[in-house]
Design an enzyme around this catalytic site. Structure first.
Site, mmCIF file in Angstrom:
data_model
loop_
_atom_site.group_PDB
_atom_site.id
_atom_site.type_symbol
_atom_site.label_atom_id
_atom_site.label_comp_id
_atom_site.label_asym_id
_atom_site.label_seq_id
_atom_site.Cartn_x
_atom_site.Cartn_y
_atom_site.Cartn_z
ATOM 1 N NE ARG A 222 -4.310 -1.357 2.589
ATOM 2 C CZ ARG A 222 -5.287 -0.567 1.812
ATOM 3 N NH1 ARG A 222 -4.980 0.360 1.678
ATOM 4 N NH2 ARG A 222 -6.399 -1.401 1.516
ATOM 5 C CG HIS B 255 -12.301 -7.676 -0.129
ATOM 6 N ND1 HIS B 255 -10.747 -6.838 0.222
ATOM 7 C CD2 HIS B 255 -12.662 -7.072 0.803
ATOM 8 C CE1 HIS B 255 -10.701 -6.184 1.245
ATOM 9 N NE2 HIS B 255 -12.126 -6.416 1.165
HETATM 10 C C1 LIG Z 1 -7.803 -6.097 -2.884
HETATM 11 C C2 LIG Z 1 -8.650 -6.828 -2.007
HETATM 12 O O1 LIG Z 1 -9.656 -7.312 -1.394
HETATM 13 C C3 LIG Z 1 -6.888 -6.951 -1.033
HETATM 14 O O2 LIG Z 1 -6.061 -8.069 -0.986
HETATM 15 C C4 LIG Z 1 -6.121 -6.096 -0.045
HETATM 16 O O3 LIG Z 1 -5.082 -6.241 -0.080
HETATM 17 C C5 LIG Z 1 -7.092 -5.387 1.113
HETATM 18 O O4 LIG Z 1 -6.528 -4.352 1.717
HETATM 19 P P1 LIG Z 1 -5.942 -5.044 2.838
HETATM 20 O O5 LIG Z 1 -5.178 -6.370 2.649
HETATM 21 O O6 LIG Z 1 -5.272 -3.809 3.430
HETATM 22 O O7 LIG Z 1 -6.992 -5.208 3.776
HETATM 23 N N1 LIG Z 2 -7.498 -9.178 -3.160
HETATM 24 C C1 LIG Z 2 -8.160 -9.748 -1.988
HETATM 25 C C2 LIG Z 2 -6.667 -10.337 -1.275
HETATM 26 O O1 LIG Z 2 -5.449 -10.934 -1.198
HETATM 27 C C3 LIG Z 2 -6.832 -11.057 -0.280
HETATM 28 O O2 LIG Z 2 -8.087 -10.368 0.886
HETATM 29 P P1 LIG Z 2 -9.050 -10.821 2.193
HETATM 30 O O3 LIG Z 2 -8.501 -12.156 2.305
HETATM 31 O O4 LIG Z 2 -8.010 -10.328 3.262
HETATM 32 O O5 LIG Z 2 -9.714 -9.965 2.307
#
Ligand SMILES: CC(=O)[C@@H](O)[C@H](O)COP(=O)(O)O
Ligand SMILES: NCC(=O)COP(=O)(O)O
Length: 244
Positions: A47, A193
């Site tokens: 990030r 996600h």
């Molecule tokens: C894009 C997504 O859904 C995740 O892979 C992302 O990494 C979420 O962000 P955080 O890991 O910071 O919660």
């Molecule tokens: N792109 C989704 C990911 O990498 C993981 O999302 P989450 O399971 O941490 O919400």
């Protein structure tokens, strides 16, 4: 029917480390354990605010990951430059808002068609396979296809966060239609996600889905059961769902 693959996101191992500014736990170590337990790939989200994964983690894991790295980044010059230097097998372009607790939605490819197309071209020229993190919306899927990104990752957050069965079923159907539409258009379809041990089965049962990226729920379970078991349990649920 093809097996479904599991990408483990180790962001929140880094969250635990950043909480005290220690050198442990190391997401690179967690990635090795996850791979030993059957992970098909490792996802990390660098990030812009570096709240969890650090630049150091990306460079270290580029050398230590034995399966493949899926690097999630925002569409910025800084992040594209890092990705082109590290050259992970995959890059997934994701939206970022500084104030968000976690990713809140998919990329608006329609509104950023030129910028995202240029990013896909730059990453592809560097030998990287590009995925776009988008909602299950046919307009966004069409726009993603127009960028020539070979992969998309369907955002399953609204499904995961649904507060009623009817809402969750509606979101599940929206995802199903989007997955089928994208697959029919020659796009390789991932999803992720908010997926966890009790909501992953209907998603994993979709035969068009290539890979699920799951992080928070597995890292949370690992705090209780250990990471190896947490990964093995998720993989088993996914494969049983796919073969049902
Ligand atoms: C894009 C997504 O859904 C995740 O892979 C992302 O990494 C979420 O962000 P955080 O890991 O910071 O919660
Ligand atoms: N792109 C989704 C990911 O990498 C993981 O999302 P989450 O399971 O941490 O919400």
């Amino acid at each position: 029917m093809k097996d479904i693959l599991l990408g483990i996101n180790v962001d929140h191992i880094a969250t635990l480390r950043q909480a005290r500014g220690t050198s442990y736990p190391d997401p690179a170590h967690a990635a090795a354990v996850a791979e030993h337990a059957g992970a098909d790939g490792i996802t990390i989200h660098l990030r812009e605010d570096r709240r969890h994964i650090q630049d150091r983690d990306v460079y270290v894991m580029a050398k230590t990951i034995q399966t493949r790295m899926n690097l999630e980044i925002a569409v910025t010059e800084e992040m594209l430059s890092i990705a082109c230097e590290v050259k992970p097998e995959y890059v997934c372009l994701v939206p970022e808002k500084r104030e968000e607790l976690t990713t809140e939605g998919g990329l608006d490819v329609i509104a950023n068609q030129q910028k995202i197309t240029e990013a896909v071209e730059k990453l592809t020229a560097a030998g990287i396979k590009v995925s776009l993190f988008i909602d299950a919306d046919k307009g966004q899927i069409d726009a993603a296809k127009a960028t020539k990104a070979p992969y998309i990752e369907i955002h399953t957050g609204a499904y995961a966060d649904a507060e009623s069965d009817s809402e969750q079923n509606a979101e599940l159907e929206r995802i199903r239609e989007g997955v089928q539409y994208a697959h029919a258009n020659g796009i390789v379809v991932n999803a992720g996600h908010g997926l966890h041990y009790h909501n992953v089965k209907p998603i994993a049962q979709m035969p068009e889905i290539y890979e699920l990226n799951i992080g928070h729920a597995i890292i949370a379970r690992a705090a209780i059961d250990g990471l190896e078991k947490a990964v093995r349990d998720m993989k088993r649920i996914m494969l049983e769902a796919r073969q049902a």
